[in-house]
Design a protein around this motif. Structure first.
Motif, PDB file in Angstrom:
ATOM      1  N   PHE A  84       0.854  -1.185   0.000  1.00  0.00           N
ATOM      2  CA  PHE A  84       0.000   0.000   0.000  1.00  0.00           C
ATOM      3  C   PHE A  84       0.894   1.241   0.000  1.00  0.00           C
ATOM      4  CE2 PHE A  84      -2.607   3.071   2.557  1.00  0.00           C
ATOM      5  CZ  PHE A  84      -3.593   3.267   1.615  1.00  0.00           C
ATOM      6  N   ILE A  85       0.390   2.304  -0.591  1.00  0.00           N
ATOM      7  CA  ILE A  85       1.186   3.525  -0.781  1.00  0.00           C
ATOM      8  C   ILE A  85       1.837   4.050   0.504  1.00  0.00           C
ATOM      9  CG2 ILE A  85      -0.893   4.982  -0.563  1.00  0.00           C
ATOM     10  CD1 ILE A  85       2.086   5.768  -2.854  1.00  0.00           C
ATOM     11  N   ALA A  86       1.167   3.867   1.648  1.00  0.00           N
ATOM     12  CA  ALA A  86       1.665   4.477   2.904  1.00  0.00           C
ATOM     13  C   ALA A  86       3.106   4.091   3.201  1.00  0.00           C
ATOM     14  CB  ALA A  86       0.765   4.079   4.070  1.00  0.00           C
ATOM     15  N   THR A  87       3.502   2.870   2.850  1.00  0.00           N
ATOM     16  CA  THR A  87       4.849   2.405   3.186  1.00  0.00           C
ATOM     17  C   THR A  87       5.899   3.320   2.549  1.00  0.00           C
ATOM     18  OG1 THR A  87       3.896   0.185   2.974  1.00  0.00           O
ATOM     19  CG2 THR A  87       6.277   0.321   3.339  1.00  0.00           C
ATOM     20  N   GLY A  88       5.837   3.450   1.231  1.00  0.00           N
ATOM     21  CA  GLY A  88       6.813   4.301   0.538  1.00  0.00           C
ATOM     22  C   GLY A  88       6.550   5.777   0.768  1.00  0.00           C
ATOM     23  N   GLU A  89       5.282   6.107   0.925  1.00  0.00           N
ATOM     24  CA  GLU A  89       4.883   7.510   1.100  1.00  0.00           C
ATOM     25  C   GLU A  89       5.505   8.122   2.350  1.00  0.00           C
ATOM     26  OE1 GLU A  89       0.507   9.679   1.165  1.00  0.00           O
ATOM     27  OE2 GLU A  89       0.765   7.791   2.222  1.00  0.00           O
ATOM     28  N   MET A  90       5.441   7.390   3.470  1.00  0.00           N
ATOM     29  CA  MET A  90       5.981   7.948   4.726  1.00  0.00           C
ATOM     30  C   MET A  90       7.500   8.038   4.676  1.00  0.00           C
ATOM     31  SD  MET A  90       3.513   8.983   6.426  1.00  0.00           S
ATOM     32  CE  MET A  90       2.718   9.311   4.861  1.00  0.00           C
ATOM     33  N   ILE A  91       8.128   7.087   3.980  1.00  0.00           N
ATOM     34  CA  ILE A  91       9.586   7.165   3.821  1.00  0.00           C
ATOM     35  C   ILE A  91       9.927   8.460   3.083  1.00  0.00           C
ATOM     36  CG2 ILE A  91      11.588   6.096   2.694  1.00  0.00           C
ATOM     37  CD1 ILE A  91      10.178   3.349   3.090  1.00  0.00           C
ATOM     38  N   ALA A  92       9.265   8.655   1.935  1.00  0.00           N
ATOM     39  CA  ALA A  92       9.581   9.814   1.096  1.00  0.00           C
ATOM     40  C   ALA A  92       9.189  11.128   1.763  1.00  0.00           C
ATOM     41  CB  ALA A  92       8.882   9.675  -0.253  1.00  0.00           C
ATOM     42  N   LEU A  93       8.107  11.103   2.535  1.00  0.00           N
ATOM     43  CA  LEU A  93       7.649  12.330   3.199  1.00  0.00           C
ATOM     44  C   LEU A  93       8.713  12.891   4.144  1.00  0.00           C
ATOM     45  CD1 LEU A  93       4.962  13.970   3.223  1.00  0.00           C
ATOM     46  CD2 LEU A  93       4.376  12.740   5.306  1.00  0.00           C
ATOM     47  N   LEU A  94       9.547  12.024   4.678  1.00  0.00           N
ATOM     48  CA  LEU A  94      10.619  12.460   5.588  1.00  0.00           C
ATOM     49  C   LEU A  94      11.863  12.917   4.824  1.00  0.00           C
ATOM     50  CD1 LEU A  94      10.407   9.768   8.414  1.00  0.00           C
ATOM     51  CD2 LEU A  94      10.072  12.231   8.680  1.00  0.00           C
ATOM     52  N   GLY A  95      11.766  12.954   3.487  1.00  0.00           N
ATOM     53  CA  GLY A  95      12.951  13.321   2.709  1.00  0.00           C
ATOM     54  C   GLY A  95      13.911  12.159   2.572  1.00  0.00           C
ATOM     55  N   VAL A  96      13.429  10.972   2.899  1.00  0.00           N
ATOM     56  CA  VAL A  96      14.241   9.755   2.840  1.00  0.00           C
ATOM     57  C   VAL A  96      13.982   9.095   1.495  1.00  0.00           C
ATOM     58  CG1 VAL A  96      14.611   7.487   3.911  1.00  0.00           C
ATOM     59  CG2 VAL A  96      14.105   9.490   5.345  1.00  0.00           C
ATOM     60  N   ARG A  97      14.994   8.475   0.940  1.00  0.00           N
ATOM     61  CA  ARG A  97      14.827   7.828  -0.353  1.00  0.00           C
ATOM     62  C   ARG A  97      14.401   6.365  -0.151  1.00  0.00           C
ATOM     63  NH1 ARG A  97      19.526   7.833  -4.968  1.00  0.00           N
ATOM     64  NH2 ARG A  97      18.550   6.351  -6.387  1.00  0.00           N
ATOM     65  N   PRO A  98      13.220   6.000  -0.650  1.00  0.00           N
ATOM     66  CA  PRO A  98      12.849   4.589  -0.561  1.00  0.00           C
ATOM     67  C   PRO A  98      13.619   3.796  -1.602  1.00  0.00           C
ATOM     68  CG  PRO A  98      11.058   5.865  -1.569  1.00  0.00           C
ATOM     69  CD  PRO A  98      12.199   6.814  -1.335  1.00  0.00           C
ATOM     70  N   ILE A  99      14.261   2.741  -1.187  1.00  0.00           N
ATOM     71  CA  ILE A  99      14.970   1.865  -2.123  1.00  0.00           C
ATOM     72  C   ILE A  99      14.117   0.606  -2.260  1.00  0.00           C
ATOM     73  CG2 ILE A  99      17.108   0.596  -2.598  1.00  0.00           C
ATOM     74  CD1 ILE A  99      17.512   3.641  -2.545  1.00  0.00           C
ATOM     75  N   PHE A 100      13.504   0.468  -3.433  1.00  0.00           N
ATOM     76  CA  PHE A 100      12.583  -0.639  -3.649  1.00  0.00           C
ATOM     77  C   PHE A 100      13.338  -1.846  -4.194  1.00  0.00           C
ATOM     78  CE2 PHE A 100       9.841   3.181  -4.278  1.00  0.00           C
ATOM     79  CZ  PHE A 100       8.990   2.973  -3.202  1.00  0.00           C
ATOM     80  N   VAL A 101      13.207  -2.968  -3.503  1.00  0.00           N
ATOM     81  CA  VAL A 101      13.809  -4.212  -4.008  1.00  0.00           C
ATOM     82  C   VAL A 101      12.692  -5.231  -4.220  1.00  0.00           C
ATOM     83  CG1 VAL A 101      16.008  -3.737  -2.867  1.00  0.00           C
ATOM     84  CG2 VAL A 101      14.354  -5.240  -1.753  1.00  0.00           C
ATOM     85  N   ASP A 102      12.959  -6.204  -5.051  1.00  0.00           N
ATOM     86  CA  ASP A 102      11.874  -7.065  -5.536  1.00  0.00           C
ATOM     87  C   ASP A 102      11.381  -8.045  -4.466  1.00  0.00           C
ATOM     88  OD1 ASP A 102       9.988  -7.693  -7.406  1.00  0.00           O
ATOM     89  OD2 ASP A 102      11.387  -8.583  -8.863  1.00  0.00           O
ATOM     90  N   ILE A 103      10.239  -8.648  -4.801  1.00  0.00           N
ATOM     91  CA  ILE A 103       9.562  -9.544  -3.865  1.00  0.00           C
ATOM     92  C   ILE A 103       9.805 -11.005  -4.228  1.00  0.00           C
ATOM     93  CG2 ILE A 103       7.768  -7.911  -3.231  1.00  0.00           C
ATOM     94  CD1 ILE A 103       5.913  -9.398  -5.284  1.00  0.00           C
ATOM     95  N   ASP A 104       9.487 -11.843  -3.262  1.00  0.00           N
ATOM     96  CA  ASP A 104       9.531 -13.286  -3.459  1.00  0.00           C
ATOM     97  C   ASP A 104       8.282 -13.678  -4.277  1.00  0.00           C
ATOM     98  OD1 ASP A 104      10.506 -16.046  -2.093  1.00  0.00           O
ATOM     99  OD2 ASP A 104       8.334 -15.971  -2.232  1.00  0.00           O
ATOM    100  N   PRO A 105       8.444 -14.477  -5.329  1.00  0.00           N
ATOM    101  CA  PRO A 105       7.289 -14.776  -6.187  1.00  0.00           C
ATOM    102  C   PRO A 105       6.255 -15.687  -5.528  1.00  0.00           C
ATOM    103  CG  PRO A 105       9.243 -15.975  -6.939  1.00  0.00           C
ATOM    104  CD  PRO A 105       9.694 -15.061  -5.841  1.00  0.00           C
ATOM    105  N   VAL A 106       6.629 -16.315  -4.430  1.00  0.00           N
ATOM    106  CA  VAL A 106       5.718 -17.266  -3.773  1.00  0.00           C
ATOM    107  C   VAL A 106       4.901 -16.587  -2.669  1.00  0.00           C
ATOM    108  CG1 VAL A 106       5.612 -19.395  -2.430  1.00  0.00           C
ATOM    109  CG2 VAL A 106       7.190 -19.219  -4.367  1.00  0.00           C
ATOM    110  N   THR A 107       5.575 -15.793  -1.818  1.00  0.00           N
ATOM    111  CA  THR A 107       4.860 -15.155  -0.692  1.00  0.00           C
ATOM    112  C   THR A 107       4.490 -13.704  -0.986  1.00  0.00           C
ATOM    113  OG1 THR A 107       6.882 -14.339   0.340  1.00  0.00           O
ATOM    114  CG2 THR A 107       6.145 -16.558   0.986  1.00  0.00           C
TER     115      THR A 107
END
Ligand SMILES: Cc1ncc(COP(=O)(O)O)c(C=O)c1O
Length: 377
Positions: A84-107
């Motif tokens: 959900f957007i809130a995860t990355g949104e709150m990171i970025a709102l603090l001026g912090v850079r969200p570093i997105f890494v990929d997910i496990d295809p099973v879980t």
């Protein structure tokens, strides 16, 4: 049929909810009334942490957690784009850079195998999300975090009540953050959330941050928020708590039954790869609370339209990974996230709540099987 039925639960606790709300109306302490501390004690006991800090929402819990760890401008936090957007949104709102890494295809949770290469000198935390109610691979994440002396913040907005190797979600990291949004496994009658921690200093900071950074009246050693949990919502949650263990058990049972019924029709588990319908896989050691029961289907629009025509509501959690959201453009991508991209095209959530009847479940499964052409492929 409803996607989430809150009324059936309300009927079971109506008298207690009314009595508790009435008690708040009588004492009038709408902000930080006695129900807040009573709830925090009960929730910390349920989760198994030293501290619970009630907050105004799951979003504010994430924000407060990063503020308490003094994460700010120029820092980086590693997280999943499939949330959900809130995860990355709150990171970025603090001026912090969200570093997105990929997910496990099973879980569908963050893949620990991608975390280490994303760590830089600016990394300040790892933020896994316990998606759909199932905890991420917390041992692997903690092991990497410990090696790099990084805190872990669990976004447990969807997983309150879940367990990981016998321990509760929210008790598995430096700070666990959850949401009591009405449709969540433990839902209030409005916005609410909480942070959990074993660290006394972090807990003290969180209590200050939720109240404008105040440590005593009109004395502010830090910047904070207006992010206190509402007394009325605490009262509602206290009324709901006695039901919750049974509701968790019902969620586990209903989730397993969905998968059994679908697999009887020819669906396969996401752990076994490809198929017209993939059922969710609960990793060994996990108990999912199935905040969402989410399958993968080949032609989502057609399947969901067919179900809608049958009066069965569905939802998509989530159609666009965060790193493809306009707000995060121009893309700050460092890493490709092809699994998130593929899964986001295919996921579809079915009606899920602890009061879902066996008959409705069979009707839903029949409709999915027919729309997805199970057995005719
Ligand atoms: C993964 C995740 N993170 C954060 C949130 C934010 O919680 P809230 O709606 O209580 O602010 C939600 C829920 O909506 C969520 O699903």
């Amino acid at each position: 049929m409803q996607f989430i039925d809150l009324k059936s639960q309300y009927r079971l606790i109506e008298d207690d909810v009314k009595a508790r709300i009435h008690a708040v109306l009588e004492h009038g302490q709408y902000i930080m009334g006695p129900e807040v501390e009573a709830l925090e004690i009960a929730l910390a006991d349920f989760v198994g942490t030293r501290h619970c800090i009630g907050l105004s929402s799951g979003t504010d819990a994430l924000l407060a957690a990063m503020m308490a760890l003094e994460i700010g401008r120029g820092d980086e936090v590693i997280t999943t784009p499939f949330t959900f957007i809130a995860t990355g949104e709150m990171i970025a709102l603090l001026g912090v850079r969200p570093i997105f890494v990929d997910i496990d295809p099973v879980t569908y949770n963050i893949d620990p195998a991608h975390i280490e290469e994303a760590i830089t000198g600016r990394t300040r935390a790892i933020m896994p999300v316990s998606l759909y109610g199932q905890c991420a691979n917390m041992d692997a994440i903690r092991e990497i975090a410990d090696r790099h002396r990084l805190p872990v913040i669990e976004d447990a907005a969807q997983s309150f009540g879940a367990t990981y190797k016998g321990r509760r979600s929210c008790a598995l990291s430096t700070i666990g953050c959850t949401s009591f949004f009405p449709s969540k496994p433990l839902g209030a009658y409005g916005d609410a959330g909480a942070c959990f921690t074993d660290d006394d200093e972090v807990a003290k900071r969180l209590r200050e941050i939720r109240n404008h950074g105040q440590d005593r009246r009109y004395h502010h050693p830090r910047l904070g928020l207006n992010a206190r949990i509402d007394t009325l919502q605490a009262a509602v949650l206290l009324a709901k708590l006695p039901l919750f263990p049974n509701e968790v058990a019902a969620r586990i049972r209903i989730g397993a039954r969905y998968s059994d019924l679908l697999q009887d029709r020819g669906a396969v588990s996401s752990a076994s790869g490809d198929g017209a319908v993939l059922t969710p896989f609960v990793a060994p050691g996990n108990e999912s609370v199935f905040a969402q029961y989410t399958i993968q289907v080949d032609d989502r629009d057609r399947v969901s339209a067919a179900l809608a025509a049958d009066g069965i509501p569905t939802a998509v959690h989530y159609p666009v990974p965060l790193n493809d959201q306009p707000v995060f453009q121009p893309s700050l991508e460092r890493f490709g996230t092809p699994v998130s991209a593929r899964v986001a095209q295919r996921v579809m959530s079915l009606p899920m709540h602890p009061y879902l009847s066996d008959e409705d479940q069979v009707r839903i499964v029949d409709a999915v099987a027919e729309a997805a052409g199970l057995g005719t492929r």
